[in-house]
Design a protein around this motif. Structure first.
Motif, PDB file in Angstrom:
ATOM      1  N   PRO A 130      51.161 -77.534 -48.013  1.00  0.00           N
ATOM      2  CA  PRO A 130      51.838 -78.589 -47.243  1.00  0.00           C
ATOM      3  C   PRO A 130      51.497 -79.999 -47.700  1.00  0.00           C
ATOM      4  CG  PRO A 130      50.041 -77.652 -45.965  1.00  0.00           C
ATOM      5  CD  PRO A 130      50.152 -76.817 -47.199  1.00  0.00           C
ATOM      6  N   LYS A 131      50.455 -80.133 -48.522  1.00  0.00           N
ATOM      7  CA  LYS A 131      49.988 -81.455 -48.935  1.00  0.00           C
ATOM      8  C   LYS A 131      50.539 -81.889 -50.295  1.00  0.00           C
ATOM      9  CE  LYS A 131      45.511 -80.541 -46.720  1.00  0.00           C
ATOM     10  NZ  LYS A 131      44.030 -80.472 -46.958  1.00  0.00           N
ATOM     11  N   GLN A 186      54.265 -68.179 -48.810  1.00  0.00           N
ATOM     12  CA  GLN A 186      54.695 -69.227 -47.883  1.00  0.00           C
ATOM     13  C   GLN A 186      55.724 -68.765 -46.863  1.00  0.00           C
ATOM     14  OE1 GLN A 186      52.907 -71.803 -47.768  1.00  0.00           O
ATOM     15  NE2 GLN A 186      51.815 -71.215 -49.646  1.00  0.00           N
ATOM     16  N   PHE A 187      56.472 -67.718 -47.171  1.00  0.00           N
ATOM     17  CA  PHE A 187      57.501 -67.247 -46.240  1.00  0.00           C
ATOM     18  C   PHE A 187      57.420 -65.722 -46.065  1.00  0.00           C
ATOM     19  CE2 PHE A 187      59.079 -71.267 -47.858  1.00  0.00           C
ATOM     20  CZ  PHE A 187      59.529 -71.895 -46.699  1.00  0.00           C
ATOM     21  N   PRO A 188      56.256 -65.207 -45.671  1.00  0.00           N
ATOM     22  CA  PRO A 188      56.111 -63.752 -45.592  1.00  0.00           C
ATOM     23  C   PRO A 188      56.968 -63.096 -44.519  1.00  0.00           C
ATOM     24  CG  PRO A 188      54.185 -64.839 -44.664  1.00  0.00           C
ATOM     25  CD  PRO A 188      55.005 -65.906 -45.327  1.00  0.00           C
ATOM     26  N   ASN A 189      57.100 -63.733 -43.357  1.00  0.00           N
ATOM     27  CA  ASN A 189      57.913 -63.128 -42.300  1.00  0.00           C
ATOM     28  C   ASN A 189      59.384 -63.107 -42.672  1.00  0.00           C
ATOM     29  OD1 ASN A 189      55.980 -62.350 -40.401  1.00  0.00           O
ATOM     30  ND2 ASN A 189      55.869 -64.396 -39.519  1.00  0.00           N
ATOM     31  N   GLU A 190      59.866 -64.209 -43.227  1.00  0.00           N
ATOM     32  CA  GLU A 190      61.276 -64.297 -43.585  1.00  0.00           C
ATOM     33  C   GLU A 190      61.616 -63.353 -44.729  1.00  0.00           C
ATOM     34  OE1 GLU A 190      59.937 -68.280 -41.947  1.00  0.00           O
ATOM     35  OE2 GLU A 190      59.147 -66.727 -43.276  1.00  0.00           O
ATOM     36  N   LEU A 191      60.732 -63.261 -45.712  1.00  0.00           N
ATOM     37  CA  LEU A 191      60.996 -62.438 -46.889  1.00  0.00           C
ATOM     38  C   LEU A 191      60.693 -60.967 -46.630  1.00  0.00           C
ATOM     39  CD1 LEU A 191      61.702 -62.126 -49.900  1.00  0.00           C
ATOM     40  CD2 LEU A 191      59.300 -62.654 -50.422  1.00  0.00           C
ATOM     41  N   LEU A 192      59.479 -60.670 -46.208  1.00  0.00           N
ATOM     42  CA  LEU A 192      59.032 -59.282 -46.042  1.00  0.00           C
ATOM     43  C   LEU A 192      59.514 -58.667 -44.742  1.00  0.00           C
ATOM     44  CD1 LEU A 192      55.299 -59.706 -47.123  1.00  0.00           C
ATOM     45  CD2 LEU A 192      57.244 -59.085 -48.570  1.00  0.00           C
TER      46      LEU A 192
END
Length: 576
Positions: A194-195, A289-295
């Protein structure tokens, strides 16, 4: 026939700018220096060419103070001792490191660097691995590098972090990367995500590309809103074949291509297209960064931030047999290597010659000690050939057969086959038992792991059991005049489900709460479409592996065939 796309891209539809080449990159960074004392940190993934960054970026900025972060870390001998347990004495296998990068820096050196930075009044540039640990940066640039490029640099004489091992066996370099260096870098990268103010793609020497951190994050977020492909790469092997050269338009002058990786986020990259600039980032960044959306939340909760399904090709057309091998049982891989699941797999036969075969399971009533003694004898005495016909089953293989290979099953792909390997992801844990007496492409004997292997060979995976449980366990699910769905596996002990679809018209599929990995196994091309218009139609071609993020839920596939009577073939994999 539509061509296999060697350079699949995700076109990012919203961005502020993208820069290629050091002059433009330096110019853009200078625009963001808004106060006299500014601290810039260029955090480098291990393997990045820091000399190139110093010469072309750091020196061009003309800082008052310049610090190379790697100089503040312990020397290579100290680091090697610190991770001795992870590296082991083995040529290939180690134990997963759970350490963090900050543990490898000298506190006294960090303190002195902090004092220098505090006293500086103008521009401070810190670069190298660990740069972000030295001071809080006003501008954070992350210099990223793909896993495959890391491995190519090892082969070309590149070294591991802080050690002078140019001439060392590339397999040992890769082991140090896989079990230690990449792990500590990934943990830091996740924390910095995020930085990040700018993402620097350093995969092509002297041809960097840069995007803003916001545009990078947006590009990844867009990827999980649509179907996508990973950037494939191809590699030669001692058993490699000739099929992929023709089918995938590869270098016709190459000796062979044995491997094709086009569905392994642990290894492959993503191409993100920002106008006229194409940026390459490790696909693992998307998983992290997007494990829920992807997996999917269910798969994420089970496997963590790991992509559990792997698709790759093994080409032995006009080549040789793969090595005779076995994969570790779950408790063995947990105990010895720190992995929480193992490499269950399968061989889907995409193409085959008349004499094609797969070696699978052991013969009935053999004795393990006898087999191990013959394996050792063959390894130690070059004139002795392991009598595979005495111990291992050899089954004929034809196009569209599916052989299931749960861990503990002795197996080997024969010559003149093209295998679409569908497996769990811990790909590095293969115990070779016999390699037909071959020398590797590097001139060294190929590594064989009989001691590991013998602890994992299940004698109950014998002839009749294999026939009844592991070969073409195909079940009809549904059928009409335009669509037939079949369950082709995997074995009940494996967590991957595979469905084969034969279609002449549009069908609708569901992700079933899991990321879907698919391959076009028969036919020219297909169109993947949204059921609600949420993503643009996506065209795929024969042999291409493509991903459907779990969050998409439903999607449609339509054949793009010249002959309407021809059935298109798709294989779909997901976590049960």
């Amino acid at each position: 026939m539509a061509k296999y796309d060697l350079y699949p891209e995700i076109k990012v539809n919203q961005y502020s700018g993208a820069w290629r080449g050091y002059p433009r990159i330096v110019e853009e960074i200078k625009k963001n220096i808004r106060k006299e004392k500014t601290i810039i940190a260029v955090e480098s993934y291990i393997g990045v060419h820091n000399e190139e960054i110093k010469t072309n970026l750091v020196d061009a900025l003309q800082p008052e103070l310049e610090i190379f972060a790697d100089d503040l870390a312990f020397d290579g001998d100290v680091i090697t001792e610190m991770v001795k347990r992870n590296l082991t004495d083995d040529r290939v296998f180690g134990v997963m490191s759970h350490q963090t990068l900050d543990k490898f820096y000298d506190k006294g050196s960090l303190y002195q660097a902090g004092m220098q930075i505090e006293q500086a009044k103008g521009l401070v540039v810190i670069y190298g691995t660990g740069a972000s640990l030295i001071a809080e940066a006003d501008i954070l640039i992350y210099a990223d590098l793909a896993r495959w490029e890391c491995q190519c640099r090892y082969r070309a004489g590149g070294t591991n972090w802080k050690v002078s091992n140019e001439e060392e066996d590339p397999l040992k370099k890769n082991k140090r990367g896989y079990f230690f260096e990449w792990r500590i870098c990934d943990r830091l990268k996740d924390n910095l995500y995020p930085k990040i103010d700018f993402l620097l793609d350093t995969n092509v020497p002297d041809d960097p590309k840069m995007i803003s951190g916001d545009d990078y994050r947006y590009g990844l977020s867009q990827a999980v809103e649509q179907p996508f492909r990973l950037v494939p790469y191809f590699d030669a092997s001692v058993w490699g074949g000739q099929w992929m050269k023709e089918k995938f338009q590869l270098d016709p002058d190459a000796d062979n291509f044995g491997w094709a990786f086009d569905g392994v986020p642990e290894e492959n990259s993503l191409y993100l297209r920002y106008g006229d600039v194409r940026v390459e980032v490790p696909a693992l960044n998307l998983v992290h960064q997007f494990p829920n959306e992807l997996l999917g939340p269910r798969v994420h909760s089970r496997f963590g931030k790991e992509f559990p399904i792997r698709f790759d090709f093994l080409d032995t057309m006009e080549g040789g047999n793969l090595s005779l091998q076995v994969h570790p049982l779950t408790e063995y891989i947990q105990d010895k290597f720190g992995m929480h699941y193992t490499q269950d797999e399968s061989y889907y036969i995409l193409d085959a010659g008349e004499d094609a075969a797969v070696y699978l399971g052991v013969k009935d009533n053999i004795k393990l000690n006898d087999m191990v003694e013959d394996l050792k004898k063959a390894q130690e005495k070059s004139e002795y050939q392991f009598p595979d016909e005495k111990y291992v089953n050899r089954f004929p293989a034809k196009k569209h057969d599916h052989f299931l290979i749960p861990a503990g099953t002795v197996h080997c792909g024969g010559s003149n086959v093209v295998v679409l390997e569908i497996s769990a992801t811990p790909y590095i844990f293969t115990f070779k038992l016999w390699d037909w007496g071959r020398i590797g492409l590097d001139g060294r004997p190929r590594p064989v792991h009989i001691e590991h292997g013998k602890e994992n060979i299940l004698l109950e995976r014998s002839t009749e059991w294999v026939k009844e449980n592991l070969i073409n366990q195909i079940q009809d699910i549904s059928e009409n005049s335009v669509h037939k769905e079949e369950r082709t596996g995997l074995h009940e002990l494996e967590f991957i489900e595979t469905r084969r679809h034969w279609l002449k018209e549009t069908i609708e599929l569901e992700t079933k709460g899991s990321v879907n990995v698919l391959n076009l196994i028969e036919g020219d091309a297909a169109l993947v479409e949204s059921t609600d218009g949420s993503f643009e139609p996506y065209e795929v071609h024969y042999g291409e592996t493509f991903m459907i993020p779990a969050k998409l839920g439903k999607y449609k596939i339509t054949p793009l065939e010249n002959e309407t009577e021809t059935f298109l073939g798709i294989i779909q994999a997901y976590v049960r």
